[in-house]
Design a protein around this motif. Sequence first.
Motif, short mmCIF file in Angstrom:
data_model
loop_
_atom_site.label_atom_id
_atom_site.label_comp_id
_atom_site.label_asym_id
_atom_site.label_seq_id
_atom_site.Cartn_x
_atom_site.Cartn_y
_atom_site.Cartn_z
N PRO B 139 0.85 -1.19 0.00
CA PRO B 139 0.00 0.00 0.00
C PRO B 139 0.89 1.25 0.00
CG PRO B 139 -0.44 -1.41 1.90
CD PRO B 139 0.74 -1.97 1.22
N PHE B 140 0.68 2.13 -0.94
CA PHE B 140 1.59 3.26 -1.05
C PHE B 140 0.84 4.55 -0.72
CE2 PHE B 140 3.45 6.44 -4.14
CZ PHE B 140 4.47 6.82 -3.30
N ASN B 141 0.11 5.06 -1.70
CA ASN B 141 -0.66 6.27 -1.42
C ASN B 141 -2.05 5.84 -0.99
OD1 ASN B 141 -0.83 5.32 -4.11
ND2 ASN B 141 -2.03 7.14 -4.62
N SER B 142 -2.26 5.72 0.29
CA SER B 142 -3.53 5.24 0.80
C SER B 142 -4.35 6.41 1.32
CB SER B 142 -3.32 4.24 1.93
OG SER B 142 -2.55 3.16 1.44
N SER B 143 -5.59 6.44 0.89
CA SER B 143 -6.46 7.52 1.32
C SER B 143 -7.78 6.92 1.73
CB SER B 143 -6.67 8.51 0.18
OG SER B 143 -7.22 7.84 -0.92
N SER B 144 -8.63 7.75 2.25
CA SER B 144 -9.93 7.30 2.65
C SER B 144 -10.88 8.46 2.42
CB SER B 144 -9.90 6.91 4.14
OG SER B 144 -11.10 6.31 4.49
N PRO B 145 -12.14 8.16 2.03
CA PRO B 145 -13.06 9.28 1.85
C PRO B 145 -13.46 9.84 3.21
CG PRO B 145 -14.18 7.21 1.46
CD PRO B 145 -12.76 6.87 1.71
N ILE B 146 -13.35 11.14 3.37
CA ILE B 146 -13.76 11.75 4.64
C ILE B 146 -14.67 12.94 4.37
CG2 ILE B 146 -11.71 10.98 5.90
CD1 ILE B 146 -10.57 13.79 5.57
N MET B 147 -15.24 13.45 5.42
CA MET B 147 -16.20 14.54 5.28
C MET B 147 -15.55 15.87 5.64
SD MET B 147 -20.02 14.81 6.88
CE MET B 147 -19.61 14.89 8.60
#
Lengths: 303, 435, 293
Positions: B139-147
């Motif tokens: 996993p390199f550029n890991s993001s998550s949807p946030i508000m």
Amino acid sequence: MADLTQSSTLQTSVSTPLRPRIKLRHVVDHAILIAGAFLMLFPVVLVLMTTSFEDADIVKHGLQLGFEGKMLENFEAAMFEASGFTKTITGTRMLMNSMILGLGFAIGKIVISMMAAYAIVYFRLRFATLAFWIIFTTLLLPLEVRILPSYEAIQSLGLANTYTGLIVPLIASATGTFFFRQFFRSIPEELVEAARIDGAGPVKFFIDIIIPLSRTMIAAIFIIMFVYGWNQYLWPTLITTDEGMFTLVRGIKQIVQVLSQTGAMIPEYGKALALSLIAMIPPVLIVIFFQSWFVKGLTESDK
Amino acid sequence: MTFWKIAALNVAVAISATAAWAETEITLWHAMGGQLGETVNKIAEDFNAAQDDYKITPVFKGSYEETLTAGIAAFRAGEQPNIMQVFDAGAATVIGAKGATIPVQDLLTENGVDFDINDYISGVRYFYADSDGKMIGMPFNSSSPIMYFNVDALEKAGVSAPKTWEEFQSVTAPALKDAGYIALAQSHLPWIFTENFMSRHDLPFATNNNGYDGAEGTEILVNNDAIKAHFTALTEWKENGLFEWYGTGWGDNQQPFEDGDVAIWLGSSGSFGGLMSKDLGFEFSATVLPYWEAVTTEPKQTFIGGASLFAMSGHDAEENEAAAKFFEYLTSPEVQYFWHQETGYVPITEAAYALAKEDGHYDRFPAAEVGIQQLSLPGGENTKGYRMGFYVQIRDVMNREYGRILSGETSVEDAFANIEKEANDLLARFAKTQG
Amino acid sequence: MKRAGFTTVWLPVALLLPQLLIIAIFFYWPAAWAVQSSFYLQDPFGFGSTFVGFENYTDLLQNVEYAKVARFTVIYTVLVTFFSLALALLLAVKADAVIRGAKTYRTLLMWVYAIAPPVAGFLGLMFFDQRNGPLTEMFQFFGWDFRLGADFNSTATAMVIVAVWKQIPVNFIFFLSGLQSIPKSVREAALIDNRSATGRFWDVTFPLLAPTAFFLLIINITYSLFDTFGIVDTLVRSEPGNNPVTLVYKVFVDGFRGNDLGGSSAQSVILMILVLVLTIFQFRLIERRIHYT
């Protein structure tokens, strides 16, 4: 001017009372033409004006009427500022790549198709007709339709991200050959006879007679092919992924991608618009300056 | 300026090093354009400067899709890079092609690099792993949807960021509307309102253990009442002026938030850096995604988005060793923290997270922690990820149908029936490509 | 062939060789490859593949969405062809009628030919921008909530407008040269026979232009089908979503975005057949033309 007096005398002689209506007709004609010219010209003028504005203004208000002081700066940035990840890609570099593609394609196409057409028309070859049909069949399939396997072919030859890979597959169609064949066939047969009596061989005949005769046609075809090559989009998009190989038209795709994903910075609209204008200038100038050749080539080659 | 000096120095060091040693050279193909790409460049330069044995060259290959296609085509021609970045939706394609990549876990252990999957934060651990839990891609550029929300707008409306969609619907949104705002926008319907809707509510996304157990017979489970109710709510909100949708383009939906027209925007934790660098004219903050209380009272963690790095097979042992060393360097707490700070992507290891905390990063920018907090929430049965082939096309189908729902061309019911059917057709076709 | 010709053998072969070689590698081989892989479903990396017979084709033909794309492509082609031909004809007739400034008009009306489709598409993006595009504002002024990228019809309209704008010059050039090749005697006779200019146009000029118009029809259909790729790609910004796309664009999306080689190849083959039909039609037309002139 001579035409003008002639036609108006003709019309007056037909019916004098109609004069005012004829004038109205002329006004309408001109109005329609001016409207047409305006529709063609205005979008580009508006873009040119917009390049003189600040990026922040363009982001907020879109295209702009009027002139501000940023134009030079934006064009300079578009031409010389290294962008992209590798910092190798500038407007000048893309301009050069586009030039190589346009010129390489036009020249390559003319040379190869003239040679082939000459062979088909002027030699008694048993398989000339067959060769003609083999070449001519390629008119059937535009590159867009066989794009995937063409890409595969280029990849397996190791030609991705090379000028050869960029140019040569585009040449693989018969438009040029077909045109030169038609043209050669319109050259009087007596010339060949005369040449043979003089003892000129096929090479000498080609260089001394055919090439000089074809000069105008070559010029016309060159313009059309240059514009065609310069404006290629799908193929360069697929085949060039190294930024150093980008053409201007390919660069536009990158711009659209960056602009549509509002990233960290204010999108550089001024620079992007300037670059799109730079992408238009060379082919547009060629078409305008060599208009008569271009029109001749277009209307005659496609027949 | 100092940045350039350092960069120049690094280049100089790298050049002199080339002259002195026979380095092993490897390449990395990635899809990180613009500022993100510059950060990748910096990491690579630092890696090259930090030792003399290996030299990595990152190459920008365009969008995620273009990078994947370029890598595949190169592999077919035997010209593949050593490391390739592959995004979440392409994972099944790459992992399905066994023999195309070397599982990163094997690569590391074979080259004497310590590896323990538990060093990675829980949200990223298994997304790019196989069904046995072996990590295949790093996993390199890991993001998550946030508000994200406009603090000024919420204050003006007298509300706080909603915890649940029920709260949003009955309290937050109407108040924001009265205060003159469009309450909500979002930038990626398949990612935020489908994939992460499933994990947030711990709903199964596909059969065969969300697809991890193999492509054969995997079917999508997207046509369920919970998500249909969610999209029905979206259309109602849109009619009432509480939600707006500006098309499939990411930026088109982010812009109205930046302009101050939209009060709450759902985007990527990786958008944080960009928003910070802009002069927005209002204060913004962020928090975790809301959930439907009607569906679950125990909301779970979300999937990671972004992309991972795969070591391509077909290279000699020396180059593989170089790749392993680069991965080691990349996952070191310092580099991860640097990456996290610069881009807003989450740090992928517990150690890097601890370092960021220790350094006071989240005291300075509380919103920067939201992504990793959300990824570290309790997991459920269905939250480790999903693995579906032709998923790029499945996302395209979703985008198309969702767009039709929101532009009033189709009903929620028909759209989901369509998605289910087309996705299952694609999955069945994909299973055959593996034969 | 009755033409006199040289009898050397090696020279024509050498002259033909480069073209034949390029065509073999970049035309015949790819075409064969596409036909072959349209019968397989294969792992993009080349590890696994399954022979599926005509399944890729039957899947496509049963796919409602493919039918929708095909339908849009037809409508799009008709609209682009009709509007660009009609406007170009109007302008050409007027440009032929005026004497003063004829050359300037000709230049102003044809230079857009040289603009690349994606560049035209990029200008379109600016003009139809959701927030502040001048044309978006114009549509909104007339009560249409025009939203490029979010609404199917808006995007379709933008695609048609940009494609027409880009295509008017070619049609204009052909029509004008067609008009100018009408002999002066014919025109003068018509002038005496028929007083109304409109009547003259439809009775005399238009029939004489018909061969040019037929020929342009083919050119415009090909343009709408294939050359507008760049316009479509820029206007949807490579993310189709619920926006309209053409058949060629779908080949690209499925093959290059989705890595579905078999499905994409089958689409290519379908397009090949389509072009074949068009070309046969075109040949017959040219034959007739040559026959009459």
